[in-house]
Design an enzyme around this catalytic site. Structure first.
Site, PDB file in Angstrom:
ATOM      1  N   CYS A   1      55.086  46.303  31.209  1.00 22.94           N
ATOM      2  CA  CYS A   1      55.198  45.306  32.296  1.00 22.94           C
ATOM      3  C   CYS A   1      56.442  44.440  32.169  1.00 22.94           C
ATOM      4  O   CYS A   1      56.869  43.827  33.146  1.00 22.94           O
ATOM      5  CB  CYS A   1      53.966  44.425  32.338  1.00 22.94           C
ATOM      6  SG  CYS A   1      52.496  45.342  32.797  1.00 22.94           S
TER       7      CYS A   1
ATOM      8  N   ASN B   1      48.520  44.672  39.884  1.00 26.92           N
ATOM      9  CA  ASN B   1      49.513  44.717  38.812  1.00 26.92           C
ATOM     10  C   ASN B   1      50.240  46.061  38.874  1.00 26.92           C
ATOM     11  O   ASN B   1      49.655  47.098  38.579  1.00 26.92           O
ATOM     12  CB  ASN B   1      48.796  44.540  37.466  1.00 26.92           C
ATOM     13  CG  ASN B   1      49.754  44.525  36.284  1.00 26.92           C
ATOM     14  OD1 ASN B   1      50.920  44.895  36.412  1.00 26.92           O
ATOM     15  ND2 ASN B   1      49.252  44.117  35.129  1.00 26.92           N
TER      16      ASN B   1
ATOM     17  N   HIS C   1      55.970  38.266  36.737  1.00 28.18           N
ATOM     18  CA  HIS C   1      55.213  39.521  36.737  1.00 28.18           C
ATOM     19  C   HIS C   1      53.852  39.216  37.352  1.00 28.18           C
ATOM     20  O   HIS C   1      53.224  38.205  37.017  1.00 28.18           O
ATOM     21  CB  HIS C   1      55.067  40.024  35.302  1.00 28.18           C
ATOM     22  CG  HIS C   1      54.111  41.169  35.180  1.00 28.18           C
ATOM     23  ND1 HIS C   1      54.147  42.254  36.043  1.00 28.18           N
ATOM     24  CD2 HIS C   1      53.092  41.411  34.314  1.00 28.18           C
ATOM     25  CE1 HIS C   1      53.185  43.098  35.700  1.00 28.18           C
ATOM     26  NE2 HIS C   1      52.532  42.604  34.661  1.00 28.18           N
TER      27      HIS C   1
HETATM   28  N1  ACO Z   1      33.757  43.491  37.483  1.00 25.08           N
HETATM   29  C1  ACO Z   1      32.749  42.745  36.994  1.00 25.08           C
HETATM   30  N2  ACO Z   1      32.714  42.319  35.710  1.00 25.08           N
HETATM   31  C2  ACO Z   1      33.715  42.666  34.920  1.00 25.08           C
HETATM   32  C3  ACO Z   1      34.820  43.465  35.372  1.00 25.08           C
HETATM   33  C4  ACO Z   1      34.791  43.878  36.713  1.00 25.08           C
HETATM   34  N3  ACO Z   1      35.787  44.623  37.267  1.00 25.08           N
HETATM   35  N4  ACO Z   1      35.663  43.644  34.346  1.00 25.08           N
HETATM   36  C5  ACO Z   1      35.166  42.993  33.286  1.00 25.08           C
HETATM   37  N5  ACO Z   1      33.980  42.413  33.628  1.00 25.08           N
HETATM   38  C6  ACO Z   1      33.091  41.603  32.788  1.00 25.08           C
HETATM   39  C7  ACO Z   1      33.278  41.882  31.319  1.00 25.08           C
HETATM   40  O1  ACO Z   1      32.529  43.024  30.932  1.00 25.08           O
HETATM   41  C8  ACO Z   1      32.753  40.607  30.698  1.00 25.08           C
HETATM   42  O2  ACO Z   1      31.347  40.687  30.675  1.00 25.08           O
HETATM   43  P1  ACO Z   1      30.519  40.093  29.408  1.00 25.08           P
HETATM   44  O3  ACO Z   1      30.856  38.629  29.381  1.00 25.08           O
HETATM   45  O4  ACO Z   1      29.120  40.408  29.782  1.00 25.08           O
HETATM   46  O5  ACO Z   1      31.046  40.839  28.223  1.00 25.08           O
HETATM   47  C9  ACO Z   1      33.136  39.534  31.709  1.00 25.08           C
HETATM   48  O6  ACO Z   1      33.434  40.228  32.927  1.00 25.08           O
HETATM   49  C10 ACO Z   1      34.339  38.693  31.287  1.00 25.08           C
HETATM   50  O7  ACO Z   1      35.385  39.565  30.815  1.00 25.08           O
HETATM   51  P2  ACO Z   1      36.771  39.016  30.331  1.00 25.08           P
HETATM   52  O8  ACO Z   1      37.629  40.178  29.943  1.00 25.08           O
HETATM   53  O9  ACO Z   1      36.576  37.935  29.304  1.00 25.08           O
HETATM   54  O10 ACO Z   1      37.306  38.348  31.694  1.00 25.08           O
HETATM   55  P3  ACO Z   1      38.595  37.521  31.963  1.00 25.08           P
HETATM   56  O11 ACO Z   1      38.264  36.265  32.647  1.00 25.08           O
HETATM   57  O12 ACO Z   1      39.489  37.451  30.742  1.00 25.08           O
HETATM   58  O13 ACO Z   1      39.356  38.417  33.041  1.00 25.08           O
HETATM   59  C11 ACO Z   1      41.164  40.031  33.131  1.00 25.08           C
HETATM   60  C12 ACO Z   1      39.712  39.746  32.755  1.00 25.08           C
HETATM   61  C13 ACO Z   1      41.280  39.905  34.633  1.00 25.08           C
HETATM   62  C14 ACO Z   1      41.509  41.442  32.672  1.00 25.08           C
HETATM   63  C15 ACO Z   1      42.091  39.029  32.453  1.00 25.08           C
HETATM   64  O14 ACO Z   1      41.769  38.915  31.098  1.00 25.08           O
HETATM   65  C16 ACO Z   1      43.554  39.387  32.545  1.00 25.08           C
HETATM   66  O15 ACO Z   1      44.142  39.405  33.609  1.00 25.08           O
HETATM   67  N6  ACO Z   1      44.211  39.632  31.391  1.00 25.08           N
HETATM   68  C17 ACO Z   1      45.640  39.845  31.302  1.00 25.08           C
HETATM   69  C18 ACO Z   1      46.073  41.117  31.914  1.00 25.08           C
HETATM   70  C19 ACO Z   1      47.562  41.229  31.739  1.00 25.08           C
HETATM   71  O16 ACO Z   1      48.301  40.309  32.030  1.00 25.08           O
HETATM   72  N7  ACO Z   1      48.017  42.322  31.210  1.00 25.08           N
HETATM   73  C20 ACO Z   1      49.409  42.384  30.838  1.00 25.08           C
HETATM   74  C21 ACO Z   1      50.202  43.116  31.728  1.00 25.08           C
HETATM   75  S1  ACO Z   1      49.605  44.747  31.977  1.00 25.08           S
HETATM   76  C22 ACO Z   1      50.717  45.861  31.223  1.00 25.08           C
HETATM   77  O17 ACO Z   1      51.570  45.523  30.480  1.00 25.08           O
HETATM   78  C23 ACO Z   1      50.446  47.293  31.459  1.00 25.08           C
END
Ligand code: ACO
Length: 323
Positions: free
Chosen positions: A114, A280, A250
Site C-alpha cells: 500500500c 482499499n 492512502h
Molecule cells: N463483518 C462483521 N464482523 C466482522 C467483519 C465483517 N466484515 N470483520 C471482522 N469482524 C469482527 C471480528 O471477527 C471481531 O469480532 P470479535 O470481537 O467477536 O472477535 C470484530 O468484528 C472486531 O474486529 P477488529 O478486527 O478488532 O475490528 P476493527 O475495528 O479493528 O476493524 C478493520 C477492522 C476494518 C480491518 C481495521 O482494523 C482496519 O482497517 N485495519 C487497518 C487496515 C489497513 O490499513 N491495512 C493497511 C493497508 S492494506 C495493505 O497494505 C495491503
C-alpha cells in the site's frame, strides 16, 4: 535553479463492476452497517474476468497523457507501483509501455504494497532530479480482488481494484519551498512486522496465496506512523502541517484517515476522501484520490499536498508536493 518533478497530467481508471457492501451479506456473516461504520467503505470496483493490472494501468496512463496534452513518445520512463502484476515477469510497467506504443525509454515496477505509490513517486522524483529522465509516468495499479480469501470477512470486504497515474515533468524552479513539484519525501520500512499483513503464497512457494491481515494491529501502527512520516517530510521541505492545503492519504479506513488528520492538527476539510467509493486499492489509492480530487475541483495549481501511506512490510512513507 532546482530541477523539480512537477505534475503535468493525471488520470484514473476504475473497472466497470461496482460491488456494494450489501452484496457480501449473501455469502458472509457481515452487514453493510458493520463495513461502513468500521471502515468507511460503501462500495468498491472489481476487475472483469481477464482484465489485468497492466490493462487498468495503461488506461489511467492514457488519460494522464491526454490531460497533459502529450503522447507516449514524450515519456522517458514508466514506474508502476503494484503488488498484483499480471505475470511474475516481465514487469507490469513494460506491459504498459507496450500498450501505450512506447518504443523508447525504460520501465520498471516498485513493490511496497500500500506504500507503493509514495515509494514510486520518490524514485521518479530522484530520476528527474538526477537528470536520468525528463518525463516519468508514475502509476499505481492493483487487482487485489485476485488475492482475496472470499471466506475471510475480516479482509475480503475491504479491498478493491483500480489504477491512477501522474505524469511528472522536469521543470527548473527557483529552489524554495514555494516551488511547484515534489519538495520532499520520507520512506520507511520495518520487516519485523511482516506477519501483520502478508500474502501466504508466492513464486518460490508455488502458490498465488491470499491476503492475511491482523487488521487491528495494523490499525494501531497506522495513525502513529502516518502522522510521523507526514510531519518528517514536511519538516524536510521546511514546512509544517499549517501550510498544507490537502492531505491525500492512502485510502484504507476512514478512521485511520480521520485519526491521522487529527494528530496532524488538520481538519477533515483538508483531506481528499475516496475510500467510500473505491475501498482499499493498495498502491492505486493515492493516485486515484489525486486524480479524483483534481476532477472534483478540490486540488488546484499551487496547492500544497501531503500524501502518506502504510502497508505490508510494514512499509510506510510520505511525499510533499506543490501541485
Ligand atoms: N463483518 C462483521 N464482523 C466482522 C467483519 C465483517 N466484515 N470483520 C471482522 N469482524 C469482527 C471480528 O471477527 C471481531 O469480532 P470479535 O470481537 O467477536 O472477535 C470484530 O468484528 C472486531 O474486529 P477488529 O478486527 O478488532 O475490528 P476493527 O475495528 O479493528 O476493524 C478493520 C477492522 C476494518 C480491518 C481495521 O482494523 C482496519 O482497517 N485495519 C487497518 C487496515 C489497513 O490499513 N491495512 C493497511 C493497508 S492494506 C495493505 O497494505 C495491503
Amino acid at each position: 535553479m532546482t530541477r523539480r518533478a512537477v505534475v503535468v497530467g493525471t488520470g484514473h481508471y476504475l473497472p466497470e463492476r461496482v460491488v456494494e457492501n450489501a452484496e457480501f451479506e449473501a455469502t458472509l456473516d457481515t452487514t453493510d452497517e458493520w463495513i461502513r461504520s468500521r471502515s468507511g467503505i460503501e462500495r468498491r470496483h472489481f476487475a472483469a474476468e481477464g482484465e489485468t493490472t497492466s490493462d487498468m494501468a495503461a488506461r489511467a496512463a492514457e488519460r494522464a497523457l491526454a490531460d497533459a496534452g502529450l503522447t507516449a513518445d514524450d515519456v522517458d520512463a514508466i514506474v508502476v507501483a503494484t503488488s498484483t502484476p499480471d505475470l511474475t515477469f516481465p514487469s507490469a510497467a513494460t506491459m504498459v509501455q507496450s500498450k501505450l506504443g512506447m518504443t523508447k525509454g525504460f520501465a520498471f515496477d516498485v513493490q511496497a504494497v500500500c506504500a507503493g505509490f509514495v515509494y514510486a513517486l520518490s524514485n521518479a522524483s530522484a530520476l528527474i532530479a538526477s537528470g536520468q529522465a525528463s518525463r516519468v509516468m508514475v502509476i499505481g495499479a492493483e487487482t487485489f480482488s485476485r488475492i482475496m480469501d472470499w471466506t475471510d470477512r475480516s479482509t475480503c470486504v475491504l479491498f478493491g481494484d483500480g489504477a491512477g497515474a501522474l505524469l511528472l515533468e522536469a521543470q527548473d524552479q527557483p529552489g524554495t519551498n514555494k516551488d511547484r513539484g515534489i519538495l520532499a519525501t520520507d520512506l520507511n520500512s520495518d520487516g519485523r512486522y511482516k506477519d501483520l499483513l502478508y500474502v501466504d503464497g508466492g513464486v518460490s512457494t508455488h502458490t498465488t496465496g491470499h491476503l492475511r491481515m491482523q487488521g487491528n494491529q495494523v490499525f494501531r501502527h497506522a495513525v502513529e506512523k502516518l502522522a510521523s512520516t507526514a510531519n518528517t517530510a514536511l519538516d524536510r521541505a521546511g514546512l509544517s502541517a499549517g501550510d498544507v492545503d490537502w492531505i491525500v492519504p492512502h485510502q484504507a479506513n476512514i478512521r485511520i484517515i480521520q485519526g491521522t488528520a487529527k494528530k496532524m492538527g488538520l481538519s477533515m476539510d483538508n483531506v481528499v476522501v475516496t475510500v467510500q467509493d473505491h475501498g482499499n486499492t493498495s498502491a492505486a489509492s493515492i493516485p486515484l484520490a489525486l486524480s479524483v480530487g483534481k476532477d472534483r475541483g478540490q486540488i488546484k495549481e499551487g496547492d500544497l499536498i501531503v500524501t502518506e501511506a502504510i502497508g505490508g512490510g510494514l512499509a510506510w512513507g510520505a511525499v510533499v508536493l506543490r501541485w
